[in-house]
Design an enzyme around this catalytic site. Sequence first.
Site, PDB file in Angstrom:
ATOM      1  N   ASP A 111       1.554   4.460   1.816  1.00  0.00           N
ATOM      2  CA  ASP A 111       1.376   4.992   3.162  1.00  0.00           C
ATOM      3  C   ASP A 111       1.414   6.521   3.143  1.00  0.00           C
ATOM      4  O   ASP A 111       1.768   7.143   2.132  1.00  0.00           O
ATOM      5  CB  ASP A 111       2.470   4.435   4.075  1.00  0.00           C
ATOM      6  CG  ASP A 111       2.077   4.466   5.543  1.00  0.00           C
ATOM      7  OD1 ASP A 111       0.961   4.905   5.853  1.00  0.00           O
ATOM      8  OD2 ASP A 111       2.890   4.034   6.378  1.00  0.00           O
ATOM      9  N   TYR A 143       0.823  -1.211   0.000  1.00  0.00           N
ATOM     10  CA  TYR A 143       0.000   0.000   0.000  1.00  0.00           C
ATOM     11  C   TYR A 143       0.852   1.253   0.000  1.00  0.00           C
ATOM     12  O   TYR A 143       2.060   1.210   0.264  1.00  0.00           O
ATOM     13  CB  TYR A 143      -0.963   0.013   1.179  1.00  0.00           C
ATOM     14  CG  TYR A 143      -0.329  -0.023   2.557  1.00  0.00           C
ATOM     15  CD1 TYR A 143      -0.278   1.118   3.360  1.00  0.00           C
ATOM     16  CD2 TYR A 143       0.177  -1.204   3.072  1.00  0.00           C
ATOM     17  CE1 TYR A 143       0.270   1.073   4.626  1.00  0.00           C
ATOM     18  CE2 TYR A 143       0.725  -1.261   4.341  1.00  0.00           C
ATOM     19  CZ  TYR A 143       0.772  -0.106   5.121  1.00  0.00           C
ATOM     20  OH  TYR A 143       1.322  -0.167   6.374  1.00  0.00           O
TER      21      TYR A 143
END
Length: 494
Positions: A77, A75
């Site tokens: 961040d 992902y």
Amino acid sequence: MADMARTNVRDASARRPYREPVALFGIETETSIVPVSGRPYPDVLLGAAASALFRDLSRRHHSSNVFLENGARLYLDVGSHPEYATPECSSLRQLVAAVKAGERVLSGMVRSAVPRFAEAGLQPADIVAISRDPRGNVSGCHENYLIARENAPGDFSVLRDSLLAFFVSRQLICGAGHVDQTPGGPPYRVSQRYDAFAADSGSGTTNNHRSIFNTRDEAHADAEVYRRLHVIAGDANMSEWSTFLKVGSTQLVLDMISAGTSFTHLLAASPLQAIAELSGDPTAATTVLLSDGSRLDGATMQRRFLDAALAHVAAGKPTSLEASETSQVLGMWQEAVVALESHDMTVISRDLGTKVDWVIKLRLIDQYLTHHGLTMESPKAAQLGIEYHRLSDRGLFSMLERRGRVERITEEAEIEELVTSPPATTRAALRGAFLKAGRAAGIDVRAGWDKLIYVLGATQRDISLPDPLATENGAVHDVIADFGRRASLHTGLG
């Protein structure tokens, strides 16, 4: 470890907690996007670079926060940091391979994004797995360890203070190294996160809330049975040897604490001050004041933990690692401590210069600076410290690895397997199989660490995965079979 996983799987109906030490761990690594030139992107361009990097992933999954079919989480961040969290692993070797697989995944994303960087008018980029980026921002490399709640000390302060004592000096055996050009400071530190902490303990992980010992209690599993120890005190390592020893030594300390051993007598009077002081002395000779008024140097602090682990194993007390890995950790730990006890950089460089990141990096920088008549204050020294962590072939560590000048733990085949496939000994196997089957059938499937989600028609359904060591789940297998039938039907109609 597969045998251990099977013997430890509890009867869900009886709800009996585990009574044996459990080995299960994972690592989350925050990385940075940097141009090939090495100079940081301006703030206004960093977001555009992150968008270019994650564009394919976001379009494919309608999100920049996804679980992959190898069981890992990838992902974007806060701060445009790509972060890769390994799947749950049940052996140290498996974990090291999973970390390296994550590096391959991120490097592959960068190669695929080259045309998009050009379209956006951006310099070509690389990923840097470093805990202090070119801007000076501190990034995280978080370790996670599974603890059976019934094995945790009744007095939580024993766990907290024992681990605080350990983490202060652990950097000496596994720090990633940092060229520190702060005026008046030491020119080189063994750790990059020496000043990242605001408290000895607490639940925060960012900015002014980081603590050496993190108290977060988010199990991602059956919280009545488990707690998850979230460790944020370490650096992002490039060396497989460092990662293996970092996690292995910590797991053995946890096993000793679970068996009733306390290390609170080794707690520094000021852990925040001690971790900074020890980081600035690569010879490990600096002493720190302990809470009982005595003083110990960093090498001796590690020796106390190592000797306790050797005695624990010799007495036949339980450990969560396989016997072979326990022996390997103890041998590596002994090697590191003996070198540090010399307090001689010539010895430390000779014995650990292909194994421990901060030593490998320091030796490489020293060689370059000596050859070019430069000092550690040179901007080139700081640049080399960052170049060491590039994940592409341009990276200095990657160069050393190709030339056989650093120790390996894993084989290439193990790493490549975990790029696309999950570990077979943890619930990551269920997660990966579920996501692969669902996506192949064109079904909206998502996942969390302890939950699988899918949408059929207007109905969202989910399956709970409370046991991180369970590799069998009837509900998951039924859903995967249904996905297969739907995929076949769709193909036949087509």
